[in-house]
Structure formats: structure tokens, C-alpha cells
Design a protein around this motif. Structure first.
Motif, PDB file in Angstrom:
ATOM      1  N   PRO A  90     -11.265  -0.900 -10.041  1.00 48.95           N
ATOM      2  CA  PRO A  90     -11.979  -1.633  -8.983  1.00 48.95           C
ATOM      3  C   PRO A  90     -12.322  -0.709  -7.819  1.00 48.95           C
ATOM      4  N   PHE A  91     -13.545  -0.834  -7.323  1.00 48.69           N
ATOM      5  CA  PHE A  91     -13.971  -0.003  -6.198  1.00 48.69           C
ATOM      6  C   PHE A  91     -13.298  -0.492  -4.917  1.00 48.69           C
ATOM      7  N   GLN A  92     -12.767   0.459  -4.144  1.00 47.61           N
ATOM      8  CA  GLN A  92     -12.170   0.160  -2.847  1.00 47.61           C
ATOM      9  C   GLN A  92     -12.767   1.110  -1.810  1.00 47.61           C
ATOM     10  N   LYS A  93     -13.182   0.549  -0.681  1.00 48.48           N
ATOM     11  CA  LYS A  93     -13.828   1.364   0.352  1.00 48.48           C
ATOM     12  C   LYS A  93     -12.943   2.516   0.812  1.00 48.48           C
ATOM     13  N   LYS A  94     -11.652   2.310   0.824  1.00 46.25           N
ATOM     14  CA  LYS A  94     -10.739   3.354   1.299  1.00 46.25           C
ATOM     15  C   LYS A  94     -10.805   4.608   0.430  1.00 46.25           C
ATOM     16  N   ASN A  95     -11.310   4.460  -0.786  1.00 47.78           N
ATOM     17  CA  ASN A  95     -11.400   5.594  -1.699  1.00 47.78           C
ATOM     18  C   ASN A  95     -12.788   6.233  -1.716  1.00 47.78           C
ATOM     19  N   LEU A  96     -13.679   5.805  -0.806  1.00 51.40           N
ATOM     20  CA  LEU A  96     -15.047   6.313  -0.819  1.00 51.40           C
ATOM     21  C   LEU A  96     -15.088   7.839  -0.718  1.00 51.40           C
ATOM     22  N   GLY A  97     -14.265   8.400   0.161  1.00 51.99           N
ATOM     23  CA  GLY A  97     -14.233   9.853   0.305  1.00 51.99           C
ATOM     24  C   GLY A  97     -13.820  10.550  -0.978  1.00 51.99           C
ATOM     25  N   ASN A  98     -12.913   9.923  -1.736  1.00 55.08           N
ATOM     26  CA  ASN A  98     -12.480  10.502  -3.005  1.00 55.08           C
ATOM     27  C   ASN A  98     -13.612  10.477  -4.031  1.00 55.08           C
ATOM     28  N   TYR A  99     -14.390   9.372  -4.047  1.00 56.92           N
ATOM     29  CA  TYR A  99     -15.536   9.294  -4.957  1.00 56.92           C
ATOM     30  C   TYR A  99     -16.566  10.382  -4.624  1.00 56.92           C
ATOM     31  N   ILE A 100     -16.792  10.601  -3.340  1.00 55.49           N
ATOM     32  CA  ILE A 100     -17.758  11.626  -2.934  1.00 55.49           C
ATOM     33  C   ILE A 100     -17.293  13.011  -3.383  1.00 55.49           C
ATOM     34  N   GLN A 101     -15.999  13.285  -3.204  1.00 51.02           N
ATOM     35  CA  GLN A 101     -15.464  14.584  -3.618  1.00 51.02           C
ATOM     36  C   GLN A 101     -15.561  14.753  -5.131  1.00 51.02           C
ATOM     37  N   ILE A 102     -15.295  13.685  -5.863  1.00 49.53           N
ATOM     38  CA  ILE A 102     -15.410  13.733  -7.319  1.00 49.53           C
ATOM     39  C   ILE A 102     -16.839  14.040  -7.735  1.00 49.53           C
ATOM     40  N   GLU A 103     -17.794  13.389  -7.077  1.00 51.26           N
ATOM     41  CA  GLU A 103     -19.208  13.620  -7.406  1.00 51.26           C
ATOM     42  C   GLU A 103     -19.598  15.064  -7.118  1.00 51.26           C
ATOM     43  N   LEU A 104     -19.157  15.587  -5.993  1.00 46.96           N
ATOM     44  CA  LEU A 104     -19.455  16.986  -5.658  1.00 46.96           C
ATOM     45  C   LEU A 104     -18.842  17.932  -6.684  1.00 46.96           C
ATOM     46  N   ASP A 105     -17.625  17.640  -7.096  1.00 46.88           N
ATOM     47  CA  ASP A 105     -16.972  18.482  -8.098  1.00 46.88           C
ATOM     48  C   ASP A 105     -17.723  18.434  -9.437  1.00 46.88           C
ATOM     49  N   MET A 106     -18.225  17.261  -9.795  1.00 45.01           N
ATOM     50  CA  MET A 106     -18.975  17.142 -11.046  1.00 45.01           C
ATOM     51  C   MET A 106     -20.259  17.969 -10.993  1.00 45.01           C
ATOM     52  N   ILE A 107     -20.892  18.015  -9.822  1.00 43.86           N
ATOM     53  CA  ILE A 107     -22.101  18.835  -9.664  1.00 43.86           C
ATOM     54  C   ILE A 107     -21.752  20.312  -9.832  1.00 43.86           C
ATOM     55  N   VAL A 108     -20.702  20.751  -9.126  1.00 45.27           N
ATOM     56  CA  VAL A 108     -20.274  22.154  -9.232  1.00 45.27           C
ATOM     57  C   VAL A 108     -19.873  22.486 -10.666  1.00 45.27           C
ATOM     58  N   ASN A 109     -19.162  21.566 -11.314  1.00 42.85           N
ATOM     59  CA  ASN A 109     -18.683  21.814 -12.670  1.00 42.85           C
ATOM     60  C   ASN A 109     -19.818  21.930 -13.687  1.00 42.85           C
ATOM     61  N   THR A 110     -20.974  21.335 -13.371  1.00 44.93           N
ATOM     62  CA  THR A 110     -22.134  21.489 -14.250  1.00 44.93           C
ATOM     63  C   THR A 110     -22.558  22.955 -14.293  1.00 44.93           C
ATOM     64  N   PHE A 111     -22.514  23.603 -13.146  1.00 44.19           N
ATOM     65  CA  PHE A 111     -22.850  25.031 -13.091  1.00 44.19           C
ATOM     66  C   PHE A 111     -21.738  25.880 -13.717  1.00 44.19           C
ATOM     67  N   VAL A 112     -20.488  25.447 -13.543  1.00 38.46           N
ATOM     68  CA  VAL A 112     -19.378  26.161 -14.167  1.00 38.46           C
ATOM     69  C   VAL A 112     -19.510  26.110 -15.682  1.00 38.46           C
ATOM     70  N   TYR A 113     -19.865  24.923 -16.201  1.00 38.86           N
ATOM     71  CA  TYR A 113     -20.036  24.793 -17.649  1.00 38.86           C
ATOM     72  C   TYR A 113     -21.136  25.725 -18.147  1.00 38.86           C
TER      73      TYR A 113
END
Length: 341
Positions: free
Chosen positions: A304-327
Motif C-alpha cells: 500500500p502506498f503511504q505518503k511518508k514513504n514518498l522520499g523512498n519511492y523517489i530514491q528507488i526511481e533514481l536508483d533504477m535510472i542509474v542502474n539502467t546505465f550500470v547494466y
């Protein structure tokens, strides 16, 4: 025979949980390496998934210090390790494939790493190729925008500087990793709908949503044979389950907004994967897995989405972008290594 493992009670820091399914041929190497550890603050629990190859009797005869939890049927990696985690009473659980040999200070180094911070949920070890110990098999797992999980450092030399340092990873590889047991009560255990494959990415993803970290410890080393239970890198069973579970992984962990944001790269990723498996004869299995994932998605435990975790979702998304280049970098490295070798 070493008797240090008979100690019980509060002295124990970690339970080493080994899921086993017809893995008799691997058990001696694995258990001998645990018998000779520098640490004595652990116990070993083999969860046997209904093996028919005399595994249980072999352990009882030769390793009386090993605890055995026999299950009547094969519940897969997820069911097996969940049973082990829930049986354990120690603060930490260390999941270990039966097809590995642990370095003498492996358990000690893993315990030191996870105790560095209460925010660390899991620690991934340096997994080295069993038959070529100059090369890495896994240095923590990463996940990218294309919906692909991949092994960090696979095929690289073990002494490369970037793999000699502690670092943050997307998730720990369940083949040789330690977890903070209390966090499972908060985020849930390994999701048994996966049965096997990508379940470690999923639980690491959920931990990151909740604000925990997954890290890599270069000093904790195991030597990994690979595909010890399934017997091959690609087969119909593995391709189908991996495809299905890749759909589960995104559906469960991404809120609607994030799914929409990643819809195009995910579609591209699924298309490329299908083309690859079609080329090597498993295209039908891959499509069957995706179809099953779509049709059974309601059986998943969606986070379930919780607003308190919004910053964590943003960090995860940024990591996924970086990891695309790592791959991309890792892919080029493998191709170049194959060309020159």
C-alpha cells in the motif's frame, strides 16, 4: 568434529538457513565450510523441501550439530526459507544456498556488516565463481527501469577496486545473504506466490520502500556453483517463473503513478527479453509466464502506498535510472570479455 555449534540460547547471533531440495551432492562442501568458521555464534538449520535423495539421512549421520526442518513437499525457495526464518529465534538469519562453499570468516564478516546500523535490512556477500575463483558471480543485485534484475559485478575480477568496497545495492542476493529478522515482521516474509526467482529482489524492494538499506560486504566471501537445484541456466520452468515473477515484482511494489511513469521502459524491457528467449527457444515459456502473472496478479500482496514513504519511492526511481546505465556498462563488459577471451 567441532562442538562449538552445540551452544544454544542467547549466545547465538545468527541462524544459517539452508534450503535444500535433492542437494545431497553439494552438502559436504557446504557444511564442511560452515563447520570450520572463525565464529561460533551461529547455528545451522537445513530446511529440506521433501528431498528424495537421502539428504536428511546423510546430514543426520555426518553432521549431528546441524538442525533439520523436514518439509513434506517442495515449497520452493520462498516456502523453505520462510519456514526457516520463522523457526529461528536469533536476531539475524543468514540464507545460504546448498551449492556454496563459505570462506572461513564468512559468518563473522556478515554479522559485523549487518550490525553497523539498525537501518540495514540485508547484507549481500561477495559471491565468487566456484570453478574460476578469479571472477565474481554476484556482488549484490541491482534493478533497472527496464524491469530487469541483474547481478552486480558478474564476470569481473575479484580484486577490482570497486568490488573491494562496502556499497549500497538494490537488494541482497538470497543465495548468500544475512537479514535482520525483526524487519520481516514489518514488511512481510518472502512472498510464496513467487515460489522461486526474484523473491529476493521483491523483499529487498519492500524493505527499501519502508526506509531500510541493503548493502554489499566485500569481506564476506562464498564460492558459488550456480543453478545447483534447477541444473541449468535456462529451462522452461525457470524462464516461465522468472517472467511471471517479474510482472509480480512491478505490480506489487510500484504505485499506479510509478507504473505509469515506467510503462514505456518496462514495455521495452519485456519486448527485448521476449526476443532474446525466442531466439534461444524459450519464447513461448516467457509469454506463458507473463500471461500467468497478469491473470493471477490479484493474488499478490500489493504494497500500500503511504505518503511518508514518498522520499523512498523517489530514491528507488533514481536508483533504477542509474542502474539502467550500470547494466549497459556491465553488458558491454561481458561482451568485450567474451570477445577477447
Amino acid at each position: 568434529m567441532h562442538y562449538k555449534h552445540f551452544r544454544t540460547g542467547d549466545y547465538m547471533q545468527v541462524t544459517v538457513v539452508i534450503p535444500n531440495y535433492n542437494g545431497l551432492r553439494f552438502l559436504k562442501t557446504c557444511l564442511d565450510s560452515l563447520e570450520n568458521q572463525t565464529s561460533d555464534e551461529f547455528e545451522v538449520l537445513v530446511v529440506d523441501n521433501g528431498s528424495a535423495d537421502d539428504s536428511v539421512a546423510y546430514i543426520e549421520r555426518n553432521y549431528p550439530w546441524v538442525k533439520i526442518l523436514p518439509l513434506e513437499e517442495n515449497t520452493g525457495f520462498c516456502g523453505g526459507v520462510n519456514a526457516g526464518i520463522q523457526t529461528a529465534t536469533t536476531p539475524y538469519v543468514l540464507l545460504l544456498n546448498n551449492d556454496v562453499e563459505a570462506a572461513p570468516d564468512f559468518v563473522e564478516q556478515m554479522c559485523k556488516a549487518i550490525q553497523k546500523s539498525d537501518k540495514v535490512f540485508s547484507v549481500s556477500s561477495k559471491m565468487v565463481q566456484f570453478y574460476d575463483r578469479s571472477k565474481i558471480d554476484d556482488a549484490g543485485d541491482l534493478y533497472c527501469m527496464l524491469g530487469w534484475a541483474f547481478q552486480r559485478g558478474v564476470g569481473h575480477k575479484v580484486n577490482e577496486s570497486q568490488y573491494q568496497k562496502h556499497s549500497r545495492v538494490f537488494s541482497a542476493c538470497g543465495g548468500a545473504s544475512i537479514y535482520r529478522r525483526s524487519v520481516f515482521e514489518e514488511i512481510g516474509y518472502f512472498d510464496e506466490i513467487h515460489f522461486a526467482y526474484l523473491e529476493d529482489i521483491d523483499v529487498g524492494y519492500r524493505a527499501r520502500i519502508a526506509g531500510y538499506e541493503n548493502i554489499y560486504c566485500p569481506k564476506a566471501v562464498v564460492y558459488h556453483i550456480g543453478s545447483g537445484t534447477t541444473g541449468s541456466k535456462y529451462n522452461h520452468f525457470k524462464v516461465k517463473l522468472s517472467a511471471r515473477n517479474s510482472f509480480y515484482l512491478n505490480y506489487k511494489n510500484m504505485p499506479v503513478g510509478q507504473l505509469l511513469l515506467n510503462a514505456i521502459p518496462l514495455a521495452i524491457g519485456y519486448g527485448i527479453k521476449w526476443a532474446f528467449f525466442h531466439k534461444i527457444g524459450f519464447g513461448k515459456a516467457y509469454l506463458e509466464g507473463l500471461r500467468e502473472g497478469i491473470c493471477t496478479r490479484k493474488q499478490c500482496r500489493k504494497v500500500p502506498f503511504q505518503k511518508k514513504n514518498l522520499g523512498n519511492y523517489i530514491q528507488i526511481e533514481l536508483d533504477m535510472i542509474v542502474n539502467t546505465f550500470v547494466y549497459t556498462s556491465e553488458f558491454i563488459h561481458r561482451k568485450c570479455s567474451h570477445f577477447w577471451n
